[in-house]
Write an enzyme that holds these catalytic residues in place. Structure first.
Site, PDB file in Angstrom:
ATOM      1  N   ASP A  74       1.456  10.141   3.644  1.00 34.62           N
ATOM      2  CA  ASP A  74       2.270  10.992   4.501  1.00 34.62           C
ATOM      3  C   ASP A  74       1.399  11.996   5.241  1.00 34.62           C
ATOM      4  O   ASP A  74       1.227  13.134   4.821  1.00 34.62           O
ATOM      5  CB  ASP A  74       3.324  11.700   3.656  1.00 34.62           C
ATOM      6  CG  ASP A  74       4.468  12.220   4.504  1.00 34.62           C
ATOM      7  OD1 ASP A  74       4.473  11.934   5.718  1.00 34.62           O
ATOM      8  OD2 ASP A  74       5.340  12.910   3.966  1.00 34.62           O
TER       9      ASP A  74
ATOM     10  N   CYS B  47      48.343  24.228   4.968  1.00 31.28           N
ATOM     11  CA  CYS B  47      49.742  24.679   4.999  1.00 31.28           C
ATOM     12  C   CYS B  47      49.843  26.185   5.182  1.00 31.28           C
ATOM     13  O   CYS B  47      50.932  26.735   5.217  1.00 31.28           O
ATOM     14  CB  CYS B  47      50.454  24.252   3.720  1.00 31.28           C
ATOM     15  SG  CYS B  47      49.877  25.153   2.276  1.00 31.28           S
TER      16      CYS B  47
ATOM     17  N   CYS C 265      45.263  26.338  -3.455  1.00 32.04           N
ATOM     18  CA  CYS C 265      46.516  26.368  -2.718  1.00 32.04           C
ATOM     19  C   CYS C 265      47.571  25.977  -3.741  1.00 32.04           C
ATOM     20  O   CYS C 265      47.486  24.927  -4.360  1.00 32.04           O
ATOM     21  CB  CYS C 265      46.475  25.345  -1.570  1.00 32.04           C
ATOM     22  SG  CYS C 265      48.107  25.033  -0.895  1.00 32.04           S
TER      23      CYS C 265
ATOM     24  N   CYS D 178      52.146  21.208  -0.122  1.00 31.82           N
ATOM     25  CA  CYS D 178      51.045  21.212   0.860  1.00 31.82           C
ATOM     26  C   CYS D 178      50.648  19.772   1.201  1.00 31.82           C
ATOM     27  O   CYS D 178      50.339  18.982   0.307  1.00 31.82           O
ATOM     28  CB  CYS D 178      49.848  21.968   0.294  1.00 31.82           C
ATOM     29  SG  CYS D 178      48.377  21.784   1.319  1.00 31.82           S
TER      30      CYS D 178
ATOM     31  N   CYS E 109      45.484  28.608   3.039  1.00 30.91           N
ATOM     32  CA  CYS E 109      45.216  27.161   2.977  1.00 30.91           C
ATOM     33  C   CYS E 109      45.006  26.616   4.396  1.00 30.91           C
ATOM     34  O   CYS E 109      45.837  26.887   5.275  1.00 30.91           O
ATOM     35  CB  CYS E 109      46.384  26.458   2.298  1.00 30.91           C
ATOM     36  SG  CYS E 109      46.231  24.669   2.376  1.00 30.91           S
TER      37      CYS E 109
ATOM     38  N   LYS F 193      10.643   3.112   3.116  1.00 29.73           N
ATOM     39  CA  LYS F 193      10.590   4.563   2.872  1.00 29.73           C
ATOM     40  C   LYS F 193      11.332   4.891   1.586  1.00 29.73           C
ATOM     41  O   LYS F 193      12.458   4.416   1.387  1.00 29.73           O
ATOM     42  CB  LYS F 193      11.249   5.310   4.033  1.00 29.73           C
ATOM     43  CG  LYS F 193      10.578   5.053   5.366  1.00 29.73           C
ATOM     44  CD  LYS F 193       9.657   6.156   5.762  1.00 29.73           C
ATOM     45  CE  LYS F 193      10.413   7.300   6.339  1.00 29.73           C
ATOM     46  NZ  LYS F 193       9.679   8.141   7.229  1.00 29.73           N
TER      47      LYS F 193
ATOM     48  N   LYS G 271       2.387   4.468   1.261  1.00 27.01           N
ATOM     49  CA  LYS G 271       2.493   4.956   2.640  1.00 27.01           C
ATOM     50  C   LYS G 271       2.092   6.430   2.623  1.00 27.01           C
ATOM     51  O   LYS G 271       2.847   7.287   2.166  1.00 27.01           O
ATOM     52  CB  LYS G 271       3.928   4.774   3.142  1.00 27.01           C
ATOM     53  CG  LYS G 271       4.109   5.141   4.587  1.00 27.01           C
ATOM     54  CD  LYS G 271       5.481   4.703   5.070  1.00 27.01           C
ATOM     55  CE  LYS G 271       5.711   5.035   6.529  1.00 27.01           C
ATOM     56  NZ  LYS G 271       5.454   6.415   6.922  1.00 27.01           N
TER      57      LYS G 271
ATOM     58  N   TYR H 227      -6.917   2.180   6.226  1.00 25.98           N
ATOM     59  CA  TYR H 227      -6.018   1.082   5.839  1.00 25.98           C
ATOM     60  C   TYR H 227      -5.886  -0.019   6.866  1.00 25.98           C
ATOM     61  O   TYR H 227      -5.152  -0.963   6.671  1.00 25.98           O
ATOM     62  CB  TYR H 227      -4.647   1.606   5.447  1.00 25.98           C
ATOM     63  CG  TYR H 227      -3.977   2.560   6.441  1.00 25.98           C
ATOM     64  CD1 TYR H 227      -3.694   2.177   7.746  1.00 25.98           C
ATOM     65  CD2 TYR H 227      -3.602   3.835   6.033  1.00 25.98           C
ATOM     66  CE1 TYR H 227      -3.077   3.033   8.632  1.00 25.98           C
ATOM     67  CE2 TYR H 227      -2.967   4.705   6.914  1.00 25.98           C
ATOM     68  CZ  TYR H 227      -2.714   4.299   8.217  1.00 25.98           C
ATOM     69  OH  TYR H 227      -2.096   5.144   9.096  1.00 25.98           O
TER      70      TYR H 227
ATOM     71  N   GLU I 205       0.842  -1.200   0.000  1.00 32.93           N
ATOM     72  CA  GLU I 205       0.000   0.000   0.000  1.00 32.93           C
ATOM     73  C   GLU I 205       0.874   1.245   0.000  1.00 32.93           C
ATOM     74  O   GLU I 205       1.925   1.259   0.638  1.00 32.93           O
ATOM     75  CB  GLU I 205      -0.879   0.010   1.260  1.00 32.93           C
ATOM     76  CG  GLU I 205      -1.789  -1.190   1.361  1.00 32.93           C
ATOM     77  CD  GLU I 205      -2.349  -1.379   2.767  1.00 32.93           C
ATOM     78  OE1 GLU I 205      -2.569  -0.379   3.466  1.00 32.93           O
ATOM     79  OE2 GLU I 205      -2.543  -2.538   3.161  1.00 32.93           O
TER      80      GLU I 205
HETATM   81  S1  IVH Z   1      -0.725   0.261   8.582  1.00 34.07           S
HETATM   82  C1  IVH Z   1       0.757  -1.416  12.824  1.00 34.07           C
HETATM   83  N1  IVH Z   1      -0.937   1.314   6.224  1.00 34.07           N
HETATM   84  O1  IVH Z   1       2.827   4.819   8.299  1.00 34.07           O
HETATM   85  C2  IVH Z   1       0.796  -0.278  11.865  1.00 34.07           C
HETATM   86  N2  IVH Z   1       0.146   2.587   7.899  1.00 34.07           N
HETATM   87  O2  IVH Z   1       4.394   2.491  10.373  1.00 34.07           O
HETATM   88  C3  IVH Z   1      -0.448  -0.155  11.100  1.00 34.07           C
HETATM   89  N3  IVH Z   1       0.839   4.812   7.144  1.00 34.07           N
HETATM   90  O3  IVH Z   1       2.352   5.296  11.529  1.00 34.07           O
HETATM   91  C4  IVH Z   1      -0.346   0.923  10.130  1.00 34.07           C
HETATM   92  N4  IVH Z   1       0.068   4.657   5.107  1.00 34.07           N
HETATM   93  O4  IVH Z   1       0.643   6.390  10.121  1.00 34.07           O
HETATM   94  C5  IVH Z   1      -0.480   1.478   7.466  1.00 34.07           C
HETATM   95  N5  IVH Z   1      -1.285   2.137   4.105  1.00 34.07           N
HETATM   96  C6  IVH Z   1      -0.810   2.293   5.324  1.00 34.07           C
HETATM   97  C7  IVH Z   1      -0.189   3.483   5.730  1.00 34.07           C
HETATM   98  C8  IVH Z   1       0.295   3.579   7.032  1.00 34.07           C
HETATM   99  C9  IVH Z   1       0.672   5.427   5.982  1.00 34.07           C
HETATM  100  C10 IVH Z   1       1.560   5.390   8.288  1.00 34.07           C
HETATM  101  C11 IVH Z   1       0.943   5.148   9.617  1.00 34.07           C
HETATM  102  C12 IVH Z   1       2.005   4.490  10.471  1.00 34.07           C
HETATM  103  C13 IVH Z   1       3.194   4.370   9.569  1.00 34.07           C
HETATM  104  C14 IVH Z   1       3.620   2.934   9.354  1.00 34.07           C
END
Ligand code: IVH
Length: 658
Positions: A113, A404, A417, A422, A401, A307, A111, A218, A109
């Site tokens: 932000d 030296c 230099c 040197c 420098c 990440k 991640k 999620y 999935e």
């Molecule tokens: S699952 C047990 N799914 O990223 C952890 N987290 O460590 C369950 N995050 O702090 C989280 N997208 O805030 C999960 N598709 C996703 C996510 C997601 C972002 C964040 C979440 C968590 C960290 C993952």
């Protein structure tokens, strides 16, 4: 008509339209129709306030003000995953999972932000929303979360359920929000995550309402309650209930290769997504596997967060340190607290030269953003002037420098230099001479050269080839011993027979890089012919030109340099071009060798491949051209299979070479 019934009907129409719009990306009615229904509901609610439902979509405009954030204890702790940053760590994670669950597959999935949030529903109605806090105790932010249009206030089923997901701000809302803040003379948010976090921590919910937050579901803490067996089923169930999930981008992986492909694909989409993501979350799909893997004291074992290499990260500039290169060029370097950039930890970045520092107005104490230029050399991209406190110290170019103390000389944008003696210049030129791309002397790395220089064993390039006279002293040094000294002397001896282009590049003639050295070696065949070449002739060599030609001439005309080359010849160094019949067919390719080969010794094959322009490295990545596998191969073979890198057997070697 029954007013109450009409209000219920309007709420159903509006909720349904929101569901189609947010969850299915498929607006069922026009904006105009939506507004008409919404306004009709608003009117009825203001005329009959007693009939206004607590889960009415009109409450999203906000207005509820709390006097403090109440503490909320999570039913089950809200954990987060460990972070990983590269392919090797993905392979290790997969290996770890497969030990306990050999047939595991993963959901992948994006991640998101933002910040994680927990939503609690009773009989399908949102009753409480909370931040993660420290994982055990969070803060009640229900008033703000109720304003988020993509959060269903009422679910499609009247069930009790807790749902977790990310509260985030889209790129568009973020821009709008900062534009407004600029107009209002308020400090800008650094990124959408900070903006989202700042918005849910408002006591007055009309502020969050204006900011345009979003929610992506999620995670379901108690899936078995609903008869769910996999994470993908959980996501499907969440969607059915009315939550926005990332169903278009979520994926499934059976192995590391699938994971890497998914990451590559998502990385290429990243810029065009309407929200920020900072990686990929990997979770074992089967909930039985999840239970089997369990959780450590700190983090779940059944998932991990990959990440993306941060292209740019912020850090604080602690010091500007000037270094002296082998040509005497002075470079200002930014020294900062260590940060992860593009997959590795860095604490130093080039500031190029005085002009660069002045133009950027870098000051010690500044918050700066760091990027890896071409993904290799870190550089300071931007100074965050808005974060200055007034205590920053402005940049000042040095005049002498740092090694030296001789007066520096400015040429174009750079300071030099000019002292040939040197120590910094000497050490840098020795490091260059022994490095992989030049004489490739194993065991004579930066630190050892510096130590040997300071101890007086090596003062000059030719001293490298006299090191054997100090063998007994070297064996006595801490960290050395007979074996490592023998190895070092052996690789020094081996370097004597390098072809002309290596030593030409190694000598450090200004403007003569790897490519020019090769052109010169091919053309002149030995150093004596090069000595005899006139300036005019050199200038006419393809790709050389006047500046390089002058620099070569002035190097070769210098008596000190002539003496050095004579000495090196006497010490047995080769100055002939040896690769007359070789080709560069394998230029740009990278191979990894594993296992025992029958016909070739590993070193032998490495040399053959390298002579044809290929690189031979020790670790497999998805960029590796091929892995050559012999008998009893090691883990590199497994990794190649996992990454889908081409496998060659011993019998394919001739084909590769030819
Ligand atoms: S699952 C047990 N799914 O990223 C952890 N987290 O460590 C369950 N995050 O702090 C989280 N997208 O805030 C999960 N598709 C996703 C996510 C997601 C972002 C964040 C979440 C968590 C960290 C993952």
């Amino acid at each position: 008509m029954d007013i109450e019934k009409r209000m219920d009907e309007l709420i159903d129409i509006i909720n349904n339209a929101s569901y189609e719009y947010y969850v299915n990306d498929n607006p069922g009615i026009t904006d105009q129709e939506y507004d008409d229904y919404y306004n009709e509901l608003l009117k009825l609610e203001s005329k009959y306030p007693k009939l206004k439902r607590t889960d009415s979509p009109t409450i999203r405009v906000g207005g509820q003000v709390v006097d403090k954030f109440e503490k909320v204890t999570h039913d089950a702790p809200m954990l987060s995953f460990d972070d990983i940053f590269n392919e090797d760590e993905i392979v290790s994670f997969d290996e770890r999972i497969r030990k306990a669950c050999p047939n595991a597959c993963y959901t992948l999935e994006p991640k998101m932000d933002g910040l994680s949030g927990s939503l609690l529903y009773e009989k399908g109605v949102l009753v409480r929303a909370a931040t993660r806090g420290d994982g055990v105790i969070g803060e009640n932010i229900t008033h703000n979360v109720k304003t988020i249009k993509s959060v269903p206030l009422k679910l499609n089923k009247p069930i009790d359920i807790e749902v977790r997901g990310e509260i985030y701000m889209s790129k568009k809302s973020f821009e709008k929000c900062n534009e407004q803040r600029k107009k209002d003379n308020e400090p800008l948010f650094a990124n959408p995550r900070n903006a989202a976090a700042g918005s849910v921590r408002q006591l007055d919910s009309s502020i969050a309402a204006k900011r345009g937050l979003d929610f992506m579901a999620y995670f379901l803490p108690n899936p078995d309650k609903y008869g769910i067996k996999t994470q993908s089923e959980a996501l499907e169930f969440l969607k059915e209930l009315g939550f926005v999930t990332n169903y278009k981008l979520n994926g499934i992986a059976k192995n590391v290769k699938d994971i890497i492909n998914y990451i590559d694909d998502l990385s290429s989409k990243r810029k065009s997504l309407p929200y920020e993501i900072d990686g990929v979350v990997l979770k074992v799909n089967s909930l039985d596997d999840e239970a089997k893997l369990g959780t450590t004291q700190r983090v779940p074992r059944w998932g991990i967060a990959y990440k993306f290499p941060a292209e740019e990260v912020l850090t604080t500039l602690k010091e500007i340190k000037f270094t002296v290169g082998r040509t005497g060029k002075i470079t200002p370097n930014a020294i900062f607290s260590p940060v992860h950039v593009a997959g590795s930890i860095v604490s130093k970045a080039t500031l190029h030269n005085e002009d660069y520092c002045v133009e950027k107005d870098v000051r010690v104490g500044d918050v700066v953003s760091i990027r890896k230029a071409g993904d290799v050399i870190p550089e300071v991209v931007e100074v965050k002037k808005e974060r200055r406190t007034g205590n920053e110290v402005p940049f000042k170019m040095i005049e002498n420098c740092p090694m030296c103390d001789s007066k520096l000389v400015k040429e174009d944008s750079n300071y030099f230099c000019k002292n040939d003696l040197c120590p910094a210049r000497k050490i840098e030129s020795l490091i260059h001479f022994a490095s992989r791309d030049t004489m490739n002397i194993d065991g004579l790395g930066e630190r050892i050269i510096e130590d040997f220089y300071n101890m007086g064993f090596i003062k000059d390039i030719s001293d490298i080839y006299r090191l054997e006279n100090h063998k007994e002293d070297l064996i006595e040094l801490e960290g050395f011993g007979e074996k490592s000294v023998n190895n070092l002397l052996e690789s020094i001896e081996k370097s004597k027979s390098n072809s002309l282009e290596k030593v030409l590049f190694a000598l450090g003639i200004r403007h003569v890089g790897k490519k020019t050295a090769k052109i010169l070696a091919k053309r002149y065949k030995n150093i004596d012919n090069l000595f005899n070449a006139s300036l005019e002739e050199l200038t006419n060599v393809n790709d050389v030109g006047e500046i390089i030609a002058k620099s070569i001439k002035s190097y070769l005309d210098n008596l000190e340099n002539q003496k050095l080359i004579e000495e090196l010849k006497e010490l047995g160094l080769n100055f002939e071009y040896l690769n007359a019949n070789t080709d560069d067919k394998l230029e740009g390719m990278t191979f990894v060798l594993t296992g025992t080969l029958e016909k070739y010794k590993r070193e032998e094959l490495t040399k053959i491949l390298e002579d044809k322009g290929a690189k031979v490295t020790s670790s497999v990545t998805k960029k590796t051209t091929g892995v050559i596998v012999g008998d009893k191969p090691g883990s590199k073979y497994d990794k190649a299979l996992k990454l889908g890198v081409k496998i060659y057997k011993e019998e394919d070697i001739e084909n590769i070479i030819n």
